[in-house]
Design an enzyme around this catalytic site. Sequence first.
Site, PDB file in Angstrom:
ATOM      1  N   SER A 135      20.210   9.842 -34.746  1.00 13.74           N
ATOM      2  CA  SER A 135      19.022   9.075 -35.030  1.00 13.74           C
ATOM      3  C   SER A 135      18.435   9.220 -36.145  1.00 13.74           C
ATOM      4  O   SER A 135      18.544  10.395 -36.929  1.00 13.74           O
ATOM      5  CB  SER A 135      17.823   9.600 -33.955  1.00 13.74           C
ATOM      6  OG  SER A 135      16.617   8.939 -34.421  1.00 13.74           O
ATOM      7  N   LYS A 161      21.311   5.120 -34.473  1.00 14.35           N
ATOM      8  CA  LYS A 161      20.029   4.519 -34.094  1.00 14.35           C
ATOM      9  C   LYS A 161      19.267   4.722 -35.315  1.00 14.35           C
ATOM     10  O   LYS A 161      19.065   5.735 -36.152  1.00 14.35           O
ATOM     11  CB  LYS A 161      19.689   5.664 -32.865  1.00 14.35           C
ATOM     12  CG  LYS A 161      17.948   5.428 -32.723  1.00 14.35           C
ATOM     13  CD  LYS A 161      17.478   6.090 -31.490  1.00 14.35           C
ATOM     14  CE  LYS A 161      16.309   6.760 -31.589  1.00 14.35           C
ATOM     15  NZ  LYS A 161      16.048   7.395 -30.288  1.00 14.35           N
ATOM     16  N   LYS A 163      15.564   4.185 -36.947  1.00 16.63           N
ATOM     17  CA  LYS A 163      14.065   3.889 -36.703  1.00 16.63           C
ATOM     18  C   LYS A 163      13.493   2.528 -37.493  1.00 16.63           C
ATOM     19  O   LYS A 163      13.637   2.397 -38.711  1.00 16.63           O
ATOM     20  CB  LYS A 163      13.126   5.109 -37.022  1.00 16.63           C
ATOM     21  CG  LYS A 163      13.525   6.191 -36.527  1.00 16.63           C
ATOM     22  CD  LYS A 163      12.928   6.047 -34.919  1.00 16.63           C
ATOM     23  CE  LYS A 163      13.207   7.600 -34.014  1.00 16.63           C
ATOM     24  NZ  LYS A 163      12.641   7.541 -32.933  1.00 16.63           N
ATOM     25  N   ASP A 189      15.131   1.724 -33.059  1.00 18.08           N
ATOM     26  CA  ASP A 189      14.086   2.425 -32.200  1.00 18.08           C
ATOM     27  C   ASP A 189      12.754   2.039 -32.961  1.00 18.08           C
ATOM     28  O   ASP A 189      12.459   2.626 -34.060  1.00 18.08           O
ATOM     29  CB  ASP A 189      14.216   3.874 -32.096  1.00 18.08           C
ATOM     30  CG  ASP A 189      13.115   4.374 -31.270  1.00 18.08           C
ATOM     31  OD1 ASP A 189      12.406   3.738 -30.502  1.00 18.08           O
ATOM     32  OD2 ASP A 189      13.107   5.734 -31.129  1.00 18.08           O
ATOM     33  N   GLU A 214      14.805   0.084 -28.546  1.00 14.17           N
ATOM     34  CA  GLU A 214      14.120   0.973 -28.050  1.00 14.17           C
ATOM     35  C   GLU A 214      12.696   0.607 -28.165  1.00 14.17           C
ATOM     36  O   GLU A 214      12.288   0.729 -29.365  1.00 14.17           O
ATOM     37  CB  GLU A 214      14.729   2.235 -28.348  1.00 14.17           C
ATOM     38  CG  GLU A 214      14.171   3.307 -27.526  1.00 14.17           C
ATOM     39  CD  GLU A 214      14.655   4.673 -28.188  1.00 14.17           C
ATOM     40  OE1 GLU A 214      15.714   4.699 -28.888  1.00 14.17           O
ATOM     41  OE2 GLU A 214      14.427   6.004 -27.626  1.00 14.17           O
ATOM     42  N   ASP A 239      11.690   4.039 -23.567  1.00 17.07           N
ATOM     43  CA  ASP A 239      11.511   5.423 -23.702  1.00 17.07           C
ATOM     44  C   ASP A 239      10.060   5.977 -23.242  1.00 17.07           C
ATOM     45  O   ASP A 239       9.785   6.350 -22.332  1.00 17.07           O
ATOM     46  CB  ASP A 239      11.597   5.763 -25.296  1.00 17.07           C
ATOM     47  CG  ASP A 239      11.613   7.214 -25.869  1.00 17.07           C
ATOM     48  OD1 ASP A 239      10.988   7.980 -24.789  1.00 17.07           O
ATOM     49  OD2 ASP A 239      11.742   7.459 -26.680  1.00 17.07           O
ATOM     50  N   LYS A 263      14.590  11.471 -21.428  1.00 14.68           N
ATOM     51  CA  LYS A 263      14.282  12.704 -22.189  1.00 14.68           C
ATOM     52  C   LYS A 263      13.729  13.490 -21.053  1.00 14.68           C
ATOM     53  O   LYS A 263      12.700  13.277 -20.427  1.00 14.68           O
ATOM     54  CB  LYS A 263      13.307  12.435 -23.343  1.00 14.68           C
ATOM     55  CG  LYS A 263      13.874  11.666 -24.393  1.00 14.68           C
ATOM     56  CD  LYS A 263      12.635  11.458 -25.544  1.00 14.68           C
ATOM     57  CE  LYS A 263      12.972  10.744 -26.599  1.00 14.68           C
ATOM     58  NZ  LYS A 263      12.205  10.393 -27.483  1.00 14.68           N
ATOM     59  N   GLY A 291      16.329  12.298 -27.854  1.00 18.48           N
ATOM     60  CA  GLY A 291      16.201  13.754 -28.116  1.00 18.48           C
ATOM     61  C   GLY A 291      14.781  13.968 -28.814  1.00 18.48           C
ATOM     62  O   GLY A 291      14.053  12.860 -29.022  1.00 18.48           O
TER      63      GLY A 291
END
Length: 375
Positions: A135, A161, A163, A189, A214, A239, A263, A291
């Site tokens: 990530s 991934k 952000k 995400d 996400e 998430d 998670k 994570g």
Amino acid sequence: MDITQIDLQRIKIPLKSSFATSFGKVTEKDIIIVKVISGDHTGYAESVAMPYPIYNEETTGTVWHMLETFLIPQLLEKGIQVPEDVSEMFSYIRRNNMAKAALEMAVWDLYSKKNGQTLSAALGGKRKEIEVGVSIGIEDSIETLLAKVEGFLEDGYRKIKVKIKPGWDIKPMEAIRKRFGDTIPLMADANSAYTLKDKELLKELDQFNLIMVEQPLAHDDIIDHAKLQVEMKTPICLDESIHSVEDARKAIEIEACKIINIKVGRVGGLTEAIKMHDLCEKHNIPVWCGGMLEAGIGRAHNIAIASLGNFTIPGDTSASSRYFHEDIILPEVTLSKPGIITVPDTPGIGFDINNNLIKKLIVNEASFKRESVFR
Ligand code: OSB
Ligand code: MG
């Protein structure tokens, strides 16, 4: 299980570089290590809450409070037979899932060590190796982002991934596809940074052939996500919105997502995580292990849960060296092959504890004994 003592150690461990998301930036991880002791065996877990209530409502401080005031005294007093009893015992307490999970996960480690089996096997895991991704936070420039992507692709990570947030969404995706091509496994995400008003912009993400986007919308929403999913080609993964197997059932029922990120901390423990995994499998919803910038003990738990069959998408559990100069377990988590972590084959979490490092990082500690509760 005859648990006689539970110890807490709060540590602060610096991150190699700060990690920024749409909700803020962290420069160090503030962790509570939970040690559950029975006879010659000790089970370990770490709390995954952030230092501030920005991802969910919990913080490292609220986790400490819940553990010392409610969870630990009750567990020591009532006792348990199997790890599943822990989530049952605390089901009357609203939320505080990360606090509950920290204790429950330590009990699972203890239980599997007592039985001489790996945590993976105790949870019903089948895989001997897991595929992992990485990530990447919101970076200062496109060039910095591309340099990071390049490094992680060289390490063989199976999912990149990135952000995103308003103003940092189309451009970074465009730049990555342009530099690294259409086939690298890429996802975004948003950590709840958008609303349905941004629908047209979010639909533009469809052109980048992402594995998923996400949590684009509110942290507590499933209704608007369902409205967005019918209009987007890109699968939506939830998430923040999913805290329990019941949340997952409702999201699947209204088609709010096609993928779920599990998670263990967010859902209150491994028992609930297994139930969610099984429900998703039944409905053909693939899952992957998210994570929370975990140190080694948390990473070890993530490896174990990700060995279950329906974790078919590479998770966010990267090598220890992704975030830390030195990790709190021995050996550290490493890639055994490009993009692959081998599931340990020794009992429990399968890693030793790096007590020398933990000693240097401790900011607070407490010990709770069964005798003192009864007295
Ligand atoms: O949304 O998945 C998230 C980190 C902190 C809080 C929330 C998230 C994340 C990550 C990092 O994406 C995943 C990791 O490498 O541990
Ligand atoms: Mg996320």
